[in-house]
Design a protein around this motif. Structure first.
Motif, PDB file in Angstrom:
ATOM      1  N   UNK A  82       4.170  -9.893  -4.221  1.00  0.00           N
ATOM      2  CA  UNK A  82       3.473 -10.061  -2.937  1.00  0.00           C
ATOM      3  C   UNK A  82       2.060 -10.610  -3.080  1.00  0.00           C
ATOM      4  N   UNK A  83       1.763 -11.194  -4.226  1.00  0.00           N
ATOM      5  CA  UNK A  83       0.472 -11.886  -4.413  1.00  0.00           C
ATOM      6  C   UNK A  83      -0.738 -11.013  -4.066  1.00  0.00           C
ATOM      7  N   UNK A  84      -0.640  -9.734  -4.399  1.00  0.00           N
ATOM      8  CA  UNK A  84      -1.777  -8.829  -4.197  1.00  0.00           C
ATOM      9  C   UNK A  84      -2.047  -8.454  -2.743  1.00  0.00           C
ATOM     10  N   UNK A  85      -1.129  -8.774  -1.851  1.00  0.00           N
ATOM     11  CA  UNK A  85      -1.330  -8.460  -0.434  1.00  0.00           C
ATOM     12  C   UNK A  85      -0.808  -7.067  -0.103  1.00  0.00           C
ATOM     13  N   UNK A  86      -1.116  -6.603   1.116  1.00  0.00           N
ATOM     14  CA  UNK A  86      -0.740  -5.250   1.530  1.00  0.00           C
ATOM     15  C   UNK A  86       0.762  -5.076   1.695  1.00  0.00           C
ATOM     16  N   UNK A  87       1.198  -3.813   1.622  1.00  0.00           N
ATOM     17  CA  UNK A  87       2.622  -3.508   1.743  1.00  0.00           C
ATOM     18  C   UNK A  87       2.872  -2.443   2.805  1.00  0.00           C
ATOM     19  N   UNK A  88       3.703  -2.790   3.778  1.00  0.00           N
ATOM     20  CA  UNK A  88       4.216  -1.805   4.732  1.00  0.00           C
ATOM     21  C   UNK A  88       5.672  -1.557   4.358  1.00  0.00           C
ATOM     22  N   UNK A  89       6.085  -0.289   4.370  1.00  0.00           N
ATOM     23  CA  UNK A  89       7.489   0.005   4.097  1.00  0.00           C
ATOM     24  C   UNK A  89       8.126   0.682   5.307  1.00  0.00           C
ATOM     25  N   UNK A  90       9.355   0.249   5.619  1.00  0.00           N
ATOM     26  CA  UNK A  90      10.112   0.814   6.733  1.00  0.00           C
ATOM     27  C   UNK A  90      10.698   2.147   6.308  1.00  0.00           C
ATOM     28  N   UNK A  91      10.759   3.083   7.244  1.00  0.00           N
ATOM     29  CA  UNK A  91      11.217   4.441   6.955  1.00  0.00           C
ATOM     30  C   UNK A  91      12.503   4.766   7.715  1.00  0.00           C
TER      31      UNK A  91
END
Length: 336
Positions: A82-91
């Motif tokens: 992800x090229x150092x970008x933020x991560x949101x994960x679905x739950x």
């Protein structure tokens, strides 16, 4: 305004650009993506296909996004690219329980907020099918469910992004002009409900309050009017007035040109939206490429058309406002 805790602040910063706008790409589709790939290929799509598709989208598009939304079922390999970008994960589990009325949601079996955070999530995202016009007994279940998730995110000090998608409680067609006329109230009512402090939602991921194909005087208009352009602009403002929370728009599977025009309309209305979580409007047209021509051809498509699509979105985000304004701050630095 409530003060942001250190973990919530860090998570929000991680998924925003340097201006405090959330310019995130969404790639957490599971069931629908699998069906689309299989349909275009004329043969089944397996877990490897989903992982590879998500990894390619992530690798290319995060160069032009502030974050990526993935699912922990097929998206974890992609999260490494992800090229150092933020991560949101679905739950949540993909789709909804079709055996009972009311489109009831469910959480992924072997995941918890603690585990998603350990897997690298900066923020937690939940999708809920919701309409204020549903039976009270059904909505009561949904409200309690969101309260539990909000408390879990609070305990682990991680931002909670709630995405709600409207539907017709009477089983009507959501593409109809009749539904388009109900949509402003469905979106506004949902924003009013989940903006309440008891849910501990940090960012509302919302549909736009109009159906673009039914807005007279737009390029997207298909001839059947639900609202004039002036009425549509007012619907944007009315929805915004329902909450003090930061909110971002989802693309709801529309084409790139329609989504761009939607954001232009939001900007024209003066609505202080705080960004987007945009999935299919950037990569959807690449599904047949991957299904029929394979990974290398899809990567090439992403690097040209896909990048062009996301740049169109980024350009339209000039109309967005930084989320920190909703917390009474004038800059990210002011928040700590």
């Amino acid at each position: 305004m409530s003060k942001l805790t250190p973990g919530k602040l860090a998570g929000l910063k991680a998924v925003s650009d340097h201006q405090g706008v959330i310019a995130a790409a969404a790639m957490d589709q599971r069931g629908s993506l699998q069906k689309s790939l299989a349909k275009e290929r004329g043969a089944a799509a397996d877990a490897h296909d989903l992982e590879e598709f998500k990894s390619l989208v992530t690798e290319v598009l995060t160069r032009h996004a502030s974050a990526i939304l993935l699912d922990p079922e097929y998206g974890l390999p992609a999260s490494k690219h992800r090229n150092g970008k933020g991560l949101l994960l679905a739950y949540e589990k993909t789709g909804y329980d079709a055996t009972t009325p009311g489109r009831l949601p469910d959480l992924l079996d072997v995941w918890s907020v603690r585990r998603l955070k350990e897997a690298g999530a900066d923020c937690i995202k939940i999708l809920l099918y919701y309409t204020p016009f549903e039976k009270t007994s059904v909505n009561d279940l949904k409200h309690a469910w969101i309260e539990r998730i909000g408390d879990e995110c609070l305990t682990h000090d991680i931002p909670f992004f709630l995405e709600f998608v409207g539907y017709d409680a009477d089983g009507g067609d959501e593409k109809s002009v009749a539904y388009a006329k109900k949509k402003p109230e469905i979106v506004s009512g949902s924003m009013a409900e989940f903006g309440k402090a008891r849910y501990n939602v940090d960012v509302l991921k919302v549909e736009v309050p109009v159906e673009m194909t039914h807005v007279e005087g737009t390029r997207s208009f298909k001839g059947e009017k639900a609202y004039t352009r002036a009425q549509a602009l007012q619907h944007f403002r009315d929805a915004e007035a329902m909450t003090h929370k930061p909110f971002i728009y989802l693309s709801a599977g529309v084409s790139n040109p329609v989504f761009i025009e939607t954001l232009e309309l939001a900007g024209e209305s003066g609505t202080k939206f705080n960004g987007v979580l945009c999935g299919r409007a950037t990569w959807k047209d690449g599904i047949p490429i991957y299904a029929q021509k394979g990974a290398a051809a899809f990567k090439q498509w992403l690097e040209t058309t896909g990048v062009e699509n996301i740049n169109n979105v980024n350009n339209a985000l000039k109309a967005a406002s930084p989320w920190y304004l909703k917390f009474g701050a004038n800059s990210l630095a002011e928040l700590g």
